[in-house]
Design a protein around this motif. Structure first.
Motif, short mmCIF file in Angstrom:
data_model
loop_
_atom_site.label_atom_id
_atom_site.label_comp_id
_atom_site.label_asym_id
_atom_site.label_seq_id
_atom_site.Cartn_x
_atom_site.Cartn_y
_atom_site.Cartn_z
N VAL A 28 7.52 -12.19 2.80
CA VAL A 28 6.79 -10.98 2.42
C VAL A 28 6.64 -10.13 3.67
O VAL A 28 5.91 -10.48 4.59
N VAL A 29 7.35 -9.00 3.71
CA VAL A 29 7.43 -8.18 4.91
C VAL A 29 6.16 -7.36 5.10
O VAL A 29 5.60 -7.30 6.19
N ARG A 30 5.72 -6.70 4.02
CA ARG A 30 4.57 -5.80 4.13
C ARG A 30 4.14 -5.37 2.74
O ARG A 30 4.92 -5.44 1.79
N PRO A 31 2.90 -4.89 2.61
CA PRO A 31 2.52 -4.17 1.40
C PRO A 31 2.99 -2.72 1.51
O PRO A 31 2.79 -2.07 2.54
N VAL A 32 3.66 -2.23 0.48
CA VAL A 32 4.13 -0.84 0.48
C VAL A 32 3.06 0.01 -0.20
O VAL A 32 2.66 -0.26 -1.33
N ASN A 33 2.57 1.02 0.50
CA ASN A 33 1.45 1.81 -0.01
C ASN A 33 1.87 2.73 -1.16
O ASN A 33 3.02 3.12 -1.29
N VAL A 34 0.87 3.06 -1.98
CA VAL A 34 1.02 4.05 -3.05
C VAL A 34 0.02 5.16 -2.77
O VAL A 34 -1.19 4.94 -2.86
N PHE A 35 0.50 6.34 -2.39
CA PHE A 35 -0.39 7.44 -2.01
C PHE A 35 -1.43 6.97 -0.99
O PHE A 35 -2.62 7.26 -1.12
N SER A 36 -1.00 6.21 -0.01
CA SER A 36 -1.83 5.69 1.09
C SER A 36 -2.78 4.57 0.68
O SER A 36 -3.56 4.10 1.50
N TYR A 37 -2.74 4.13 -0.58
CA TYR A 37 -3.51 2.96 -0.99
C TYR A 37 -2.63 1.71 -0.87
O TYR A 37 -1.47 1.73 -1.29
N ASP A 38 -3.20 0.63 -0.32
CA ASP A 38 -2.43 -0.62 -0.29
C ASP A 38 -2.68 -1.46 -1.53
O ASP A 38 -2.03 -2.49 -1.74
N ASP A 39 -3.60 -1.01 -2.38
CA ASP A 39 -3.88 -1.65 -3.67
C ASP A 39 -4.21 -3.14 -3.52
O ASP A 39 -3.84 -3.96 -4.36
N ALA A 40 -4.92 -3.49 -2.44
CA ALA A 40 -5.42 -4.85 -2.31
C ALA A 40 -6.44 -5.12 -3.43
O ALA A 40 -7.15 -4.21 -3.85
N PRO A 41 -6.53 -6.38 -3.89
CA PRO A 41 -5.84 -7.58 -3.42
C PRO A 41 -4.51 -7.86 -4.11
O PRO A 41 -3.93 -8.93 -3.93
N GLU A 42 -4.00 -6.91 -4.90
CA GLU A 42 -2.72 -7.12 -5.57
C GLU A 42 -1.56 -6.78 -4.66
O GLU A 42 -0.74 -7.62 -4.33
N GLY A 43 -1.52 -5.52 -4.21
CA GLY A 43 -0.46 -5.09 -3.31
C GLY A 43 0.88 -4.93 -4.00
O GLY A 43 1.11 -5.44 -5.10
N HIS A 44 1.76 -4.20 -3.33
CA HIS A 44 3.13 -3.99 -3.81
C HIS A 44 4.05 -4.34 -2.65
O HIS A 44 4.27 -3.53 -1.75
N ALA A 45 4.58 -5.54 -2.68
CA ALA A 45 5.22 -6.10 -1.48
C ALA A 45 6.68 -5.69 -1.33
O ALA A 45 7.39 -5.47 -2.31
#
Length: 408
Positions: free
Chosen positions: A212-229
């Motif tokens: 898992v390289v990184r969480p990719v943000n959505v409009f600057s949200y990392d959407d924790a604790p789910e995330g979009h990896a």
């Protein structure tokens, strides 16, 4: 068409509405506060508390269609749709009821296509809410809106498949409790039938080579604790028994998975838009500008009226699509599913944008749910296929069907 709720659905709606009033809305701020503390990829404590309350009240796994037999609570797509709308009013609420994407689609896949061994190992813990999962299809280096382009390789080597590729926007994969991925890749890249080149396989998250390289943000949200990896699969080896349905069946599985998921996405978006409209009405009546309530302004009244019309149009179209799926299956409802996937997210963006405008600068802040709601609605215009793909396919179908009817 009859969209009247059955007594069972009416009772579930009332229980859900009461649960939202008593447990979800009062804990929105606490949920975010707990996410922001400590490990952002660990689900907040309040979430587990609410899950136990929901499970005790029988508000659990409501999404799973009655056709799945022993795994299902016995609801149809049409019966579940209004329940999904209620859950969608708060973007994290669906998980409280174990009705959250991508787990819902993955559970449907395992229930429909999984072997008994795969169901025992992965489906049952998912149904119990003990683990989370992810669906790894989208790739950054190609146009994943056409699933036949997926390039991740799956090469058989004896009793194993070796997987190499790069995926991103893999929702849920950042969560500490994500234990299993359903990965789509190519096992037969040279097959002349481009729809038989792809396969889906189960990859445990702790398999060597999964990075898992990184969480990719959505409009600057990392959407924790789910995330979009963003995930790299580097010579990942899994046993052949992890294959779903068989080699070359990946596109078939994807089509079966996405139909109900699009209903869920659209109804959750309608729930967000409905909540935004209700906030608009309250704001219009209580906010004084230029010496009188905003509701006295003609432009504000028009925004409220248009929003109500557009929400109801999207709601009825989505219910019609759900009913068509129940009667004839995903294939029979494909045009309606495309319509709702075009209409509902665009409607959500327009309604929530009007609400933000009505709230002024406050609508952009963390003090209200509108800014986050807008990003969700806008993201749904890309999730499960961008608008352009649905419009292209719908337009093609309409023209073809008209010509066939003319020539009969």
């Amino acid at each position: 068409m009859n969209f009247e709720f059955t007594p069972e659905v009416q009772a579930l709606r009332q229980k859900l509405l009461q649960f939202m009033d008593e447990h979800i809305y009062p804990n929105e701020a606490l949920w975010q506060e707990q996410v922001d503390q400590g490990d952002r990829w660990e689900p907040p404590a309040i979430l587990e508390e609410l899950k136990q309350k929901a499970k005790a009240q029988g508000l659990w796994n409501l999404f799973l269609h009655k056709s799945y037999g022993e795994f299902s609570p016995g609801l149809s797509n049409l019966e579940y749709a209004p329940l999904s709308e209620i859950m969608g009013r708060v973007y994290w609420a669906s998980e409280v009821f174990n009705c959250n994407a991508p787990d819902t689609g993955n559970m449907e896949v395992l229930a429909k296509y999984g072997t008994p061994a795969q169901q025992d190992k992965w489906l049952k813990p998912l149904l119990n809410g003990e683990i989370r999962s992810a669906f790894a299809m989208t790739e950054p280096d190609l146009a994943s809106s056409d699933a036949t382009n997926v390039a991740t390789s799956m090469v058989r080597d004896g009793d194993e498949y070796v997987i190499n590729g790069r995926k991103w926007y893999i929702s849920g994969a950042c969560n500490n409790h994500c234990k299993i991925y359903i990965v789509m890749g190519k096992t037969s890249p040279d097959n002349p039938d481009k729809y038989r080149q792809q396969s889906m396989i189960l990859v445990p998250a702790n398999t060597p080579g999964v990075k898992v390289v990184r969480p990719v943000n959505v409009f600057s949200y990392d959407d924790a604790p789910e995330g979009h990896a963003e995930i790299i699969f580097d010579n990942v080896r899994v046993p052949v028994e992890n294959m779903l349905l068989g080699e070359g069946r990946g596109f078939e599985i994807a089509q079966g998975r996405l139909g109900p998921g699009r209903i869920h996405h659209c109804m959750r978006t309608i729930g967000l838009a409905q909540r935004a409209l209700e906030h608009m009405c309250e704001r219009a009546e209580t906010r004084i500008a230029f010496g009188r309530p905003l509701s006295k302004q003609q432009s504000v009244r028009e925004d409220l009226a248009w929003s109500a019309c557009e929400i109801e149009q999207a709601r009825l179209l989505t219910l019609k699509a759900a009913q068509k799926m129940d009667i004839g299956g995903n294939k029979a409802a494909k045009d309606l599913i495309a319509m709702i996937k075009i209409v509902a997210p665009n409607m959500g963006c327009k309604v929530i944008d009007r609400a933000i405008q009505l709230f002024g600068a406050a609508g952009l802040s963390q003090d209200f749910f509108l800014a986050r709601a807008y990003t969700l609605a806008r993201a749904i215009r890309l999730a499960d296929g961008p608008d352009q793909v649905h419009m292209m396919q719908l337009g093609r179908n309409l023209a073809r069907d008209w010509m066939q009817q003319k020539n009969q």
